[in-house]
Design a protein around this motif. Sequence first.
Motif, short mmCIF file in Angstrom:
data_model
loop_
_atom_site.label_atom_id
_atom_site.label_comp_id
_atom_site.label_asym_id
_atom_site.label_seq_id
_atom_site.Cartn_x
_atom_site.Cartn_y
_atom_site.Cartn_z
N GLU A 86 -19.76 4.35 -18.59
CA GLU A 86 -19.78 2.94 -18.25
C GLU A 86 -20.99 2.68 -17.35
OE1 GLU A 86 -15.71 2.43 -16.90
OE2 GLU A 86 -15.07 1.93 -18.96
N SER A 87 -20.96 1.70 -16.47
CA SER A 87 -22.15 1.36 -15.69
C SER A 87 -22.22 2.18 -14.42
CB SER A 87 -22.13 -0.13 -15.33
OG SER A 87 -22.20 -0.93 -16.49
N PRO A 88 -23.41 2.69 -14.06
CA PRO A 88 -23.56 3.44 -12.82
C PRO A 88 -23.37 2.53 -11.61
CG PRO A 88 -25.71 3.03 -13.79
CD PRO A 88 -24.69 2.56 -14.79
N LYS A 89 -22.84 3.09 -10.51
CA LYS A 89 -22.59 2.32 -9.29
C LYS A 89 -23.46 2.84 -8.15
CE LYS A 89 -19.23 0.13 -11.37
NZ LYS A 89 -19.41 -1.28 -11.80
N GLU A 120 -40.77 6.96 -11.20
CA GLU A 120 -41.89 6.66 -12.09
C GLU A 120 -41.45 6.69 -13.55
OE1 GLU A 120 -45.64 5.43 -12.78
OE2 GLU A 120 -45.08 6.07 -10.75
N THR A 121 -40.62 7.66 -13.90
CA THR A 121 -40.15 7.80 -15.28
C THR A 121 -39.42 6.55 -15.75
OG1 THR A 121 -39.96 10.20 -15.08
CG2 THR A 121 -38.68 9.14 -16.83
N VAL A 122 -38.63 5.95 -14.86
CA VAL A 122 -37.83 4.78 -15.25
C VAL A 122 -38.49 3.46 -14.85
CG1 VAL A 122 -35.70 6.12 -15.16
CG2 VAL A 122 -36.40 4.78 -13.15
N ASP A 123 -39.75 3.53 -14.45
CA ASP A 123 -40.54 2.33 -14.10
C ASP A 123 -39.93 1.54 -12.94
OD1 ASP A 123 -42.42 2.80 -16.17
OD2 ASP A 123 -41.09 1.85 -17.62
N LEU A 124 -39.49 2.26 -11.91
CA LEU A 124 -38.93 1.58 -10.74
C LEU A 124 -39.64 1.97 -9.44
CD1 LEU A 124 -35.05 1.69 -11.30
CD2 LEU A 124 -36.54 -0.31 -11.34
N ARG A 125 -40.73 2.68 -9.53
CA ARG A 125 -41.36 3.15 -8.29
C ARG A 125 -41.81 1.98 -7.41
NH1 ARG A 125 -45.63 8.19 -7.84
NH2 ARG A 125 -45.76 8.23 -5.58
N ASP A 126 -42.31 0.90 -8.02
CA ASP A 126 -42.78 -0.24 -7.24
C ASP A 126 -41.64 -1.02 -6.58
OD1 ASP A 126 -45.35 0.39 -7.96
OD2 ASP A 126 -45.49 -1.11 -9.55
N ARG A 127 -40.41 -0.82 -7.07
CA ARG A 127 -39.25 -1.53 -6.50
C ARG A 127 -38.31 -0.58 -5.76
NH1 ARG A 127 -37.85 -6.37 -8.84
NH2 ARG A 127 -36.40 -6.45 -7.06
N SER A 128 -38.77 0.63 -5.50
CA SER A 128 -37.87 1.66 -4.98
C SER A 128 -37.39 1.38 -3.57
CB SER A 128 -38.57 3.03 -5.02
OG SER A 128 -39.68 3.07 -4.13
N ARG A 129 -38.13 0.60 -2.79
CA ARG A 129 -37.73 0.32 -1.41
C ARG A 129 -36.96 -1.00 -1.30
NH1 ARG A 129 -39.72 4.30 1.52
NH2 ARG A 129 -41.58 5.39 0.79
N ASP A 130 -36.75 -1.68 -2.42
CA ASP A 130 -35.94 -2.90 -2.42
C ASP A 130 -34.46 -2.53 -2.47
OD1 ASP A 130 -38.35 -4.16 -2.53
OD2 ASP A 130 -38.16 -4.79 -4.62
N LYS A 131 -33.62 -3.39 -1.89
CA LYS A 131 -32.18 -3.16 -1.94
C LYS A 131 -31.67 -3.28 -3.38
CE LYS A 131 -31.08 -4.63 2.78
NZ LYS A 131 -30.31 -5.59 3.62
N VAL A 132 -30.76 -2.40 -3.74
CA VAL A 132 -30.22 -2.39 -5.09
C VAL A 132 -29.47 -3.70 -5.39
CG1 VAL A 132 -28.54 -1.26 -6.62
CG2 VAL A 132 -30.12 0.11 -5.27
N GLY A 133 -28.93 -4.33 -4.35
CA GLY A 133 -28.24 -5.60 -4.56
C GLY A 133 -29.14 -6.67 -5.14
N GLY A 134 -30.44 -6.52 -5.00
CA GLY A 134 -31.39 -7.47 -5.57
C GLY A 134 -31.93 -7.05 -6.92
N TYR A 135 -31.46 -5.92 -7.45
CA TYR A 135 -31.92 -5.45 -8.75
C TYR A 135 -31.22 -6.24 -9.86
CZ TYR A 135 -34.09 -1.11 -6.97
OH TYR A 135 -34.90 -0.19 -6.35
N SER A 136 -31.91 -6.39 -10.97
CA SER A 136 -31.27 -6.91 -12.18
C SER A 136 -30.34 -5.85 -12.74
CB SER A 136 -32.32 -7.28 -13.22
OG SER A 136 -32.95 -6.10 -13.72
N PHE A 137 -29.48 -6.26 -13.67
CA PHE A 137 -28.56 -5.30 -14.28
C PHE A 137 -29.35 -4.20 -14.99
CE2 PHE A 137 -25.68 -3.89 -17.73
CZ PHE A 137 -24.62 -3.47 -16.94
N GLY A 138 -30.42 -4.57 -15.67
CA GLY A 138 -31.23 -3.57 -16.37
C GLY A 138 -31.87 -2.58 -15.41
N MET A 139 -32.30 -3.05 -14.25
CA MET A 139 -32.89 -2.15 -13.26
C MET A 139 -31.85 -1.16 -12.74
SD MET A 139 -35.23 -4.93 -11.22
CE MET A 139 -35.73 -3.81 -9.92
#
Length: 310
Positions: A86-89, A120-139
């Motif tokens: 299911e979805s990761p938490k 880098e592999t999942v294309d999130l390095r530029d957003r790595s220091r942002d809170k996960v609460g602000g991530y989209s579902f896809g992120m």
Amino acid sequence: MSDVLAVDAIGLTKTYGALTAVDRLNLQVSQGEVYGVLGPNGAGKTTFLRMLFGLIRPDSGALRVLGRSWTADGVRALDGVAGFVESPKFYPNLSGRKNLQLLAGLDGGTSPSKIDEVLETVDLRDRSRDKVGGYSFGMRQRLGVAAALLRDPKLLVLDEPANGLDPAGIRDMRALVKRLATSGLTVLLSSHDMAEVEEICDDVTIMRSGAVVYHGSIATLRSRAPEQAHELHTTDDEHAALLAAARGLEVSRLSPGLAVRGPQAEIDALVAGIVADGVALRGLARRETPLEALFFMLTEPDLDLAGAAR
């Protein structure tokens, strides 16, 4: 490549009272392949993955993962295995990087460079220091893949990784899985989307109501698929239906319009004939792909399971 199967399930069965969630499942995944487990909601896909991760135990049958079993090896059965059901938490008030650091700590820790690598592999390095609460579902889904990759797995298990994503998210997730597959990683992917499995996977098991209705390669599945169907709208659908039937095309009524199925050359000739007879063509569009049509046929409730399974 190792002769040890990445996944070897034999006669796997799980029931909940009168409900048989997984019914004598046989499934073998070789190392290095991308394998799809396909079926509608309630088919038994997630129950199978829960058994693979040891979250629930089968009532009968045997399951080995990379040559190990929960019965003989306990938690070591998950050595070399990672993924999510299911979805990761994650902790929403922590950054993506901090979440990964905490998860890595459960396995004894890892280097900052390894965390940079998976981000880098999942294309999130530029957003790595942002809170996960602000991530989209896809992120968040991609961060789940990054968390799995921290373990350097031999087998990556993903449960509906593109479920709930918008078209851009679906595109990004499919591209990510394909990149991982080219590295030689074994990927076991569950999905209810035929197009996703067709694009990514080498082989597939299709399930319905806990039982298998197809085992085999995508290439073999394509050979069993019906002809492409088109939706047709004209100013005289009755006349168009007569022309289609005369060409041996399968015709069914829509409201409005027609659905016609058959070889592409005959569809093209039908359109030319309609126009030549003075009937205006108002619309022509492809319906489900041939493999999607076969998937619906295989998972319809009135299908004879014994006759469909391979």
